[in-house]
Design an enzyme around this catalytic site. Sequence first.
Site, mmCIF file in Angstrom:
data_model
loop_
_atom_site.group_PDB
_atom_site.id
_atom_site.type_symbol
_atom_site.label_atom_id
_atom_site.label_comp_id
_atom_site.label_asym_id
_atom_site.label_seq_id
_atom_site.Cartn_x
_atom_site.Cartn_y
_atom_site.Cartn_z
ATOM 1 N N CYS A 128 24.248 37.832 3.349
ATOM 2 C CA CYS A 128 23.742 38.810 1.675
ATOM 3 C C CYS A 128 24.972 39.615 1.577
ATOM 4 O O CYS A 128 25.493 40.590 2.814
ATOM 5 C CB CYS A 128 22.384 39.813 1.381
ATOM 6 N N GLN B 237 26.668 23.800 6.497
ATOM 7 C CA GLN B 237 27.599 23.836 7.307
ATOM 8 C C GLN B 237 28.786 22.378 7.343
ATOM 9 O O GLN B 237 28.369 21.785 7.367
ATOM 10 C CB GLN B 237 27.014 23.805 8.247
ATOM 11 N N HIS C 126 21.057 36.057 -2.457
ATOM 12 C CA HIS C 126 19.650 35.792 -1.553
ATOM 13 C C HIS C 126 19.175 34.413 -1.812
ATOM 14 O O HIS C 126 18.268 33.706 -1.456
ATOM 15 C CB HIS C 126 19.380 37.081 -0.890
ATOM 16 N N HIS D 207 18.948 32.595 3.405
ATOM 17 C CA HIS D 207 19.921 32.149 1.952
ATOM 18 C C HIS D 207 20.766 31.422 2.547
ATOM 19 O O HIS D 207 21.397 30.550 3.746
ATOM 20 C CB HIS D 207 21.395 33.630 2.912
ATOM 21 N N CYS E 83 32.041 -0.378 -2.989
ATOM 22 C CA CYS E 83 32.023 -1.155 -4.494
ATOM 23 C C CYS E 83 31.053 -1.319 -4.508
ATOM 24 O O CYS E 83 30.536 -1.705 -5.967
ATOM 25 C CB CYS E 83 33.483 -0.850 -4.420
ATOM 26 N N HIS F 99 23.189 28.249 2.268
ATOM 27 C CA HIS F 99 24.324 27.982 3.068
ATOM 28 C C HIS F 99 24.147 26.707 3.497
ATOM 29 O O HIS F 99 23.063 26.189 3.256
ATOM 30 C CB HIS F 99 24.169 29.071 4.229
ATOM 31 N N HIS G 132 37.119 4.344 -6.118
ATOM 32 C CA HIS G 132 37.078 4.285 -4.399
ATOM 33 C C HIS G 132 38.110 5.087 -3.924
ATOM 34 O O HIS G 132 39.126 5.042 -3.691
ATOM 35 C CB HIS G 132 37.815 2.254 -3.977
ATOM 36 N N ARG H 293 0.977 -0.412 -0.115
ATOM 37 C CA ARG H 293 -0.158 -0.008 -0.375
ATOM 38 C C ARG H 293 1.217 1.140 0.153
ATOM 39 O O ARG H 293 0.810 2.064 1.023
ATOM 40 C CB ARG H 293 -1.241 -0.116 1.127
ATOM 41 N N ALA H 294 1.795 1.565 -0.646
ATOM 42 C CA ALA H 294 2.634 1.985 -0.898
ATOM 43 C C ALA H 294 1.881 3.536 -1.029
ATOM 44 O O ALA H 294 1.061 3.598 -2.048
ATOM 45 C CB ALA H 294 4.004 1.778 -2.132
#
Lengths: 329, 329
Positions: A47, A166, A111, A162, A197, A164, A238, A20-21
């Site tokens: 900015c 991290q 922005h 804006h 792999c 970005h 790899h 039931r996807a």
Amino acid sequence: MSELRHNLITGDWVVIATDRAKKPNEFKSHRSPEEREPKHRSNCPFCPGNEKETAAESDRFGDDSGWQVRVVQNRYPALSPTGELIRSGDRLFRTVSGVGFHEVIIEHPHHDVTLANLPIEDVANILRMYRQRYAKIRADSRVAAIVVYKNHGKESGASIAHPHSQLMATPIVPPQIRQRAREAIRFFDETGECLFCHTLADELAAGDRVVIESDRFVAFVPRAALFPFQVWIFPRRHTSSFDEITEDEAIDLAATLKTVLAKLDNGLQNPAYNYVIRSIPTGDRATAYFHWYVDIIPRLGIAAGFELGSGMFVNSTLPEENAAFLRAV
Amino acid sequence: MSELRHNLITGDWVVIATDRAKKPNEFKSHRSPEEREPKHRSNCPFCPGNEKETAAESDRFGDDSGWQVRVVQNRYPALSPTGELIRSGDRLFRTVSGVGFHEVIIEHPHHDVTLANLPIEDVANILRMYRQRYAKIRADSRVAAIVVYKNHGKESGASIAHPHSQLMATPIVPPQIRQRAREAIRFFDETGECLFCHTLADELAAGDRVVIESDRFVAFVPRAALFPFQVWIFPRRHTSSFDEITEDEAIDLAATLKTVLAKLDNGLQNPAYNYVIRSIPTGDRATAYFHWYVDIIPRLGIAAGFELGSGMFVNSTLPEENAAFLRAV
């Protein structure tokens, strides 16, 4: 009946609702229309013109006349670059001083742009900056692991519009990173092969979960995807650590990442998402068993009590259908 | 500088923002006023009179003239009670048929009550039903683990307002449950003690993270709490499996749970929360190393890219301050 699938790379089990996807268009309806951002916001700390509003700058591409990518300290850092690494406590209660790095990579002066609509060269620049910061910070002996990540959209935890990303560099190896390394080592010891792999070859042979492939990268929905529309991008070559990425690979990854994110944006009406670059702990570098990759997680649902209480996931979609949908977008 | 604390029971590391911790009242402001629910909603499938709207009933306290607690199959079950347990695949890709139980425990006939404002006897009734379902379902040889949990409020993943909990019985041991068992075994082998009994003694001796204690239970904020205002409720008596709870303990736990939830409601303006009863896998029962407990997680923030990508947590509050605040409510 649903099916439980084992994710060999993460060690997780996921319940896939095979009978039931939900269909991809069931996700669209949950999205509210995106608020259109301006190209420049005078009160946005990221900015141009507001550079003094951010914490200390640690890096930039560009000069005094302007910048393309800019890296600053997080204004509310979880970890601090000054101070000594002190481990204390005993067997029963261990603490570590909060040294490390918590940086913000401001991806572009404008922005209103997203990785999905930027030129490939601009996306490549962001990846080059990730690599440069990664390489620089791994040289600090207090650092045990580096996680580069992006929060996009409110449901992902992003608080500033804006664009970005991290970077968090931690003084201990986070358990999830160690867990993946442990699974990979076990597989290598049993088979003599890199698990990643092997998975890549497997996914290419099956084909039905591949979203796009390029010369150097393959984007696919993992067979035991933990989340609807989760996409992994694996380098074909790899290498264990992200900062080993070559210039050619950076350009190729930029195109692949941009395309996958554009498919998510267009197919699912700009969902919130996180992505993470999963790399080996910084104390290790070139290993036979670990292979870095990019993990993209659209934030289409909420982890509830069952997920929090078991570490299992319920994915209400079929990975094979997710991939077919994204291929067709 | 922040401090990293190691959670010995979960194996996790958490960054505690010790120097710029948020104060409890910073969380209040994020809450929108609770919509007042009526005592009965004619279109609620869990309200009396609508019993035929639910999937099959599997248990109840009460008779034809009315019920106090009612258990039904989840209408959208992740796992199904009919079918064979079939493990297939190979070393590289394992699947298990989605057999198991996914039940909804309707906690009370009234639509507008919460565990925080119900009489203790009514809360005890809910716990007795958990125990009864737990004991019944663990007898099914296809079941490997049982997770009883509650989603309260939108941010917790709850979709129906009528008070209810859920029970999921899985055909495999979820990785998080196995991980906790593994940590507990390691501690037992090293020290000859139950890690949970030891932690309890430790917390009682320290005292500053205890929220309330009764004859049979202790509620405390864990020293390395992964989330702001996370509370653990430990039984003082060492037992591994929740269904070993005695009648006296059920009444005592009802009072303790109700009090902690009322403190969260009053102190933090009715936050969304999940709770989970963490118990040993059903194939095991009485062990020296494992100790069941209740884990309460207020949903005050969003897991962002760093948490998803590292399995580490950033807790922007001090566990010791959380506990002092909750004691004073």
